[in-house]
Design a protein around this motif. Structure first.
Motif, PDB file in Angstrom:
ATOM      1  N   ASN A 182       0.824  -1.336   0.027  1.00  0.00           N
ATOM      2  CA  ASN A 182       0.124   0.077   0.000  1.00  0.00           C
ATOM      3  C   ASN A 182       0.759   1.230  -0.126  1.00  0.00           C
ATOM      4  O   ASN A 182       1.553   1.383   0.878  1.00  0.00           O
ATOM      5  CB  ASN A 182      -0.663   0.044   1.092  1.00  0.00           C
ATOM      6  N   VAL A 183       0.662   1.959  -1.055  1.00  0.00           N
ATOM      7  CA  VAL A 183       1.171   3.450  -0.919  1.00  0.00           C
ATOM      8  C   VAL A 183       0.320   4.649  -0.520  1.00  0.00           C
ATOM      9  O   VAL A 183      -0.638   4.573  -1.388  1.00  0.00           O
ATOM     10  CB  VAL A 183       1.864   3.597  -2.575  1.00  0.00           C
ATOM     11  N   PRO A 184       0.632   5.272   0.243  1.00  0.00           N
ATOM     12  CA  PRO A 184      -0.221   6.376   0.745  1.00  0.00           C
ATOM     13  C   PRO A 184      -0.010   7.629  -0.054  1.00  0.00           C
ATOM     14  O   PRO A 184       0.654   7.756  -0.973  1.00  0.00           O
ATOM     15  CB  PRO A 184       0.190   6.485   2.246  1.00  0.00           C
ATOM     16  N   ARG A 185      -0.944   8.596   0.262  1.00  0.00           N
ATOM     17  CA  ARG A 185      -0.609   9.900  -0.241  1.00  0.00           C
ATOM     18  C   ARG A 185       0.618  10.347   0.197  1.00  0.00           C
ATOM     19  O   ARG A 185       1.150  10.224   0.884  1.00  0.00           O
ATOM     20  CB  ARG A 185      -1.815  10.948   0.332  1.00  0.00           C
ATOM     21  N   GLY A 186       1.135  11.083  -1.048  1.00  0.00           N
ATOM     22  CA  GLY A 186       2.496  11.311  -0.926  1.00  0.00           C
ATOM     23  C   GLY A 186       3.744  10.459  -0.879  1.00  0.00           C
ATOM     24  O   GLY A 186       4.903  10.574  -0.572  1.00  0.00           O
ATOM     25  N   GLY A 187       3.341   9.285  -1.535  1.00  0.00           N
ATOM     26  CA  GLY A 187       4.401   8.315  -1.753  1.00  0.00           C
ATOM     27  C   GLY A 187       4.446   7.726  -2.833  1.00  0.00           C
ATOM     28  O   GLY A 187       3.838   7.876  -3.970  1.00  0.00           O
ATOM     29  N   ASP A 326      -8.002  18.088 -13.165  1.00  0.00           N
ATOM     30  CA  ASP A 326      -7.310  16.987 -13.856  1.00  0.00           C
ATOM     31  C   ASP A 326      -5.902  16.987 -13.307  1.00  0.00           C
ATOM     32  O   ASP A 326      -5.285  16.046 -12.662  1.00  0.00           O
ATOM     33  CB  ASP A 326      -7.341  16.436 -15.183  1.00  0.00           C
ATOM     34  N   ILE A 327      -5.389  18.088 -13.519  1.00  0.00           N
ATOM     35  CA  ILE A 327      -4.044  18.382 -12.985  1.00  0.00           C
ATOM     36  C   ILE A 327      -3.788  18.406 -11.530  1.00  0.00           C
ATOM     37  O   ILE A 327      -2.895  17.703 -10.876  1.00  0.00           O
ATOM     38  CB  ILE A 327      -3.401  19.470 -13.520  1.00  0.00           C
ATOM     39  N   MET A 328      -4.649  19.132 -10.770  1.00  0.00           N
ATOM     40  CA  MET A 328      -4.594  19.352  -9.572  1.00  0.00           C
ATOM     41  C   MET A 328      -4.890  17.876  -8.552  1.00  0.00           C
ATOM     42  O   MET A 328      -4.460  17.691  -7.679  1.00  0.00           O
ATOM     43  CB  MET A 328      -5.456  20.182  -8.957  1.00  0.00           C
ATOM     44  N   LYS A 329      -5.705  17.004  -9.348  1.00  0.00           N
ATOM     45  CA  LYS A 329      -6.044  15.789  -8.361  1.00  0.00           C
ATOM     46  C   LYS A 329      -4.709  15.053  -8.693  1.00  0.00           C
ATOM     47  O   LYS A 329      -4.234  14.189  -7.392  1.00  0.00           O
ATOM     48  CB  LYS A 329      -6.970  14.938  -9.455  1.00  0.00           C
ATOM     49  N   THR A 330      -3.882  15.055  -9.569  1.00  0.00           N
ATOM     50  CA  THR A 330      -2.678  14.429  -9.567  1.00  0.00           C
ATOM     51  C   THR A 330      -1.581  14.738  -8.660  1.00  0.00           C
ATOM     52  O   THR A 330      -0.931  14.278  -7.949  1.00  0.00           O
ATOM     53  CB  THR A 330      -2.094  14.534 -11.089  1.00  0.00           C
ATOM     54  N   LEU A 331      -1.649  16.258  -8.517  1.00  0.00           N
ATOM     55  CA  LEU A 331      -0.574  16.872  -7.726  1.00  0.00           C
ATOM     56  C   LEU A 331      -1.264  16.726  -6.351  1.00  0.00           C
ATOM     57  O   LEU A 331      -0.231  16.418  -5.302  1.00  0.00           O
ATOM     58  CB  LEU A 331      -0.636  18.293  -7.926  1.00  0.00           C
ATOM     59  N   ALA A 332      -2.337  16.585  -5.975  1.00  0.00           N
ATOM     60  CA  ALA A 332      -2.836  16.496  -4.495  1.00  0.00           C
ATOM     61  C   ALA A 332      -2.454  15.197  -3.970  1.00  0.00           C
ATOM     62  O   ALA A 332      -2.001  15.113  -2.833  1.00  0.00           O
ATOM     63  CB  ALA A 332      -4.336  16.525  -4.432  1.00  0.00           C
ATOM     64  N   ARG A 333      -2.498  14.158  -4.911  1.00  0.00           N
ATOM     65  CA  ARG A 333      -2.074  12.929  -4.484  1.00  0.00           C
ATOM     66  C   ARG A 333      -0.523  12.856  -4.111  1.00  0.00           C
ATOM     67  O   ARG A 333      -0.266  12.256  -3.075  1.00  0.00           O
ATOM     68  CB  ARG A 333      -2.485  11.827  -5.450  1.00  0.00           C
ATOM     69  N   TRP A 334       0.328  13.536  -4.873  1.00  0.00           N
ATOM     70  CA  TRP A 334       1.515  13.375  -4.778  1.00  0.00           C
ATOM     71  C   TRP A 334       2.264  14.177  -3.617  1.00  0.00           C
ATOM     72  O   TRP A 334       2.902  13.995  -2.776  1.00  0.00           O
ATOM     73  CB  TRP A 334       2.576  13.622  -6.165  1.00  0.00           C
ATOM     74  N   TYR A 335       1.501  15.422  -3.324  1.00  0.00           N
ATOM     75  CA  TYR A 335       1.930  16.618  -2.587  1.00  0.00           C
ATOM     76  C   TYR A 335       1.076  16.277  -1.136  1.00  0.00           C
ATOM     77  O   TYR A 335       1.412  16.991  -0.134  1.00  0.00           O
ATOM     78  CB  TYR A 335       1.802  17.993  -3.070  1.00  0.00           C
ATOM     79  N   ASP A 336       0.176  15.241  -1.033  1.00  0.00           N
ATOM     80  CA  ASP A 336      -0.600  15.301   0.002  1.00  0.00           C
ATOM     81  C   ASP A 336      -1.036  16.517   0.463  1.00  0.00           C
ATOM     82  O   ASP A 336      -1.106  16.824   1.713  1.00  0.00           O
ATOM     83  CB  ASP A 336       0.397  14.813   1.273  1.00  0.00           C
ATOM     84  N   MET A 337      -1.940  16.955  -0.271  1.00  0.00           N
ATOM     85  CA  MET A 337      -2.611  18.550  -0.133  1.00  0.00           C
ATOM     86  C   MET A 337      -3.924  18.250  -0.599  1.00  0.00           C
ATOM     87  O   MET A 337      -4.436  17.353  -1.364  1.00  0.00           O
ATOM     88  CB  MET A 337      -1.911  19.430  -0.765  1.00  0.00           C
ATOM     89  N   ASP A 338      -4.668  19.317  -0.059  1.00  0.00           N
ATOM     90  CA  ASP A 338      -6.279  19.499  -0.460  1.00  0.00           C
ATOM     91  C   ASP A 338      -6.252  20.616  -1.439  1.00  0.00           C
ATOM     92  O   ASP A 338      -5.379  21.765  -1.538  1.00  0.00           O
ATOM     93  CB  ASP A 338      -6.988  19.696   0.729  1.00  0.00           C
TER      94      ASP A 338
END
Length: 389
Positions: A182-187, A326-338
Motif C-alpha cells: 500500500n502506497v499512501p498519499r505523498g508516496g 485533472d492536473i490538481m488531482k494528480t498533484l494532490a495525491r503526490w503532495y498530500d494536499m487539498d
C-alpha cells in the motif's frame, strides 16, 4: 530555442495584424497551451497599451538598425553565434516580431516574483506499507537491509526504496501466499516480483500479488496507478483492476485506475489486451491508450505521446492542455494536499506544465499565477484557486 522564439514572435505579429492563417492560429494556440508562462506572455504582448506603444515605434523603426539592436541584446547573453543564420530573414520582420522576440527571450531568462510561498507543501517520497500473508504490516520507509521469509519459503529482500522477491526453487504449499503493498498519499515505491517483473507504484495505489506465481498464470490486482515492465516467461501476465483487465506476455505499460476517474492503459512497448467487465476487449499497439469511463463497458482507443503518461517514473510532472481539475488531482495525491476552487468553471480552465516532481509546490504555484488567469492562495496544506475576472 532562439529560432523558436523568433517563429512564435512572427505568429504573434501576424495575429496582431489580422494576417494569421488557420494553421498558424492552431500552432499559436498549441504554444499558448504548452505552459502557463506562455499564456501570460501572450496576454502581456497583446495588451492594448503595449500595442499602441509598439505601433508608435514602428513608424520610425529601421530594419537594419533594429536588427543590430537585437544582435547587441543577444550578444550580451552569449547567444549571437546561434542565430546568425537567420539574419537573412530580418528584412521581412515587422516591428512587432522584434518586440515579441525580445519579450519572449527576456521572459525565459528573468525570474518572476511569487505572491504566495507554499512552504508547508512538500513533494512526496519513497514510502509504503507491506502486508504479509499472515496480516503482519511492515512500514517500508523505516525498514532497510532486512530479509524476510514467507511461509512458502520465498525470500523477500526489504529496502527503504524497493522490495525484491526471490524465485523459490519450488513452492512448499499448493496454496498461494499473497502479499500487498500500500502506497499512501505523498508516496511512491518499487518492487520486483518473483518472476523478475518490475512494478513502480504511484501515490494512493496498492498492488496485491502472490509471492510465487501459479504455473499457468501470473495474476496481480491493482488499485491506483502503476508502471509495469513485465518479464517474458511464456505465461500470461494479468493485471486486474476495478473496471478492466489487462493481459500481456512481456511488455512495458502504465495503468491508471483510480476510483471515480477514467481508467487508462497506456502501452509503451509490446502488446496488451484490455478487457472490460462484460468481456469487451481491444488489443493495443505501442503509443496507444485505452480509456474506460467508470460504469461503462466501452473501450475508447487513442494515439498518445506516452511521455506525458509515464513522466512520473522519471521524476517529472508533465501536462499539456489539461483541465486544471485533472492536473490538481494528480498533484494532490503526490503532495498530500487539498485543493479548493472558487467555482466549477475554474476547474475547467486548461493549462500545461513541466516541472520537477521532487521540488516543492512553489514553482507550480508561480506558473499558475503568471498566466494571469488565476490567483492562488495557500493555507497550510490547502491550495485555493480563484479565477481572475
Amino acid at each position: 530555442m532562439i529560432n523558436q522564439h523568433f517563429y512564435i514572435a512572427r505568429l504573434i505579429a501576424r495575429y496582431l495584424s489580422d494576417e494569421i492563417g488557420e494553421e498558424e492560429q492552431a500552432e499559436l494556440t498549441r504554444w499558448r497551451n504548452e505552459s502557463p508562462e506562455n499564456e501570460r506572455l501572450f496576454r502581456e504582448i497583446c495588451k492594448e497599451e503595449n500595442i499602441k506603444q509598439n505601433m508608435q515605434k514602428r513608424q520610425t523603426f529601421h530594419t537594419e538598425d533594429g536588427w543590430e539592436g537585437v544582435q547587441r541584446k543577444i550578444q550580451r547573453h552569449r547567444f549571437r553565434h546561434r542565430i546568425l543564420n537567420i539574419c537573412k530573414y530580418a528584412a521581412i520582420f515587422i516591428f512587432p516580431v522584434v518586440v515579441a522576440t525580445v519579450a519572449i527571450y527576456k521572459s525565459s531568462n528573468e525570474p518572476q516574483p511569487l505572491s504566495q510561498v507554499a512552504e508547508q507543501i512538500v513533494p512526496g517520497g519513497k514510502k509504503a506499507v507491506l502486508i504479509l500473508d499472515n496480516g503482519e504490516a511492515i512500514d517500508l520507509k523505516s525498514t532497510s537491509g532486512v530479509e524476510l521469509k514467507e511461509k512458502d519459503g520465498t525470500v523477500i529482500q526489504v529496502d527503504s526504496t524497493a522490495l525484491n522477491y526471490q524465485q523459490a526453487p519450488a513452492r512448499t504449499s499448493e496454496k498461494l501466499a499473497y502479499n500487498k503493498v500500500n502506497v499512501p498519499r505523498g508516496g511512491e515505491y518499487q518492487l520486483t516480483l518473483s518472476d523478475g517483473s518490475k512494478v513502480q507504484l504511484n501515490s494512493m495505489s496498492s498492488i496485491r500479488f502472490p509471492v510465487q506465481f501459479a504455473q499457468d498464470c501470473r495474476l496481480v490486482e491493482l488499485e491506483g496507478e502503476a508502471y509495469f515492465e513485465v518479464s517474458k516467461t511464456g505465461q500470461p501476465f494479468i493485471v486486474q483492476t476495478k473496471g478492466m483487465k489487462i493481459e500481456v506476455l512481456g511488455t512495458t505499460f502504465n495503468i491508471s485506475a483510480y476510483a471515480n476517474e477514467e481508467y487508462q492503459t497506456t502501452l509503451v512497448s509490446g502488446s496488451v489486451k484490455v478487457q472490460t467487465e462484460n468481456g469487451s476487449n481491444r488489443i493495443l499497439k505501442p503509443s496507444e491508450q485505452a480509456c474506460i469511463t467508470p460504469g461503462s463497458n466501452q473501450i475508447n482507443v487513442r494515439n498518445v505521446d506516452t511521455a506525458f503518461y509515464t513522466s512520473w517514473i522519471h521524476g517529472k510532472i508533465n501536462f499539456k492542455d489539461q483541465r486544471l481539475d485533472d492536473i490538481m488531482k494528480t498533484l494532490a495525491r503526490w503532495y498530500d494536499m487539498d485543493v479548493v476552487y472558487e467555482n466549477e468553471a475554474t476547474k475547467e480552465l486548461r493549462f500545461g506544465c513541466y516541472v520537477n516532481r521532487y521540488n516543492e509546490i512553489t514553482p507550480l504555484v508561480k506558473l499558475l499565477e503568471q498566466t494571469g488567469r488565476v490567483t492562488v492562495t495557500v493555507e497550510g496544506k490547502t491550495i485555493k484557486i480563484f479565477t481572475n475576472h
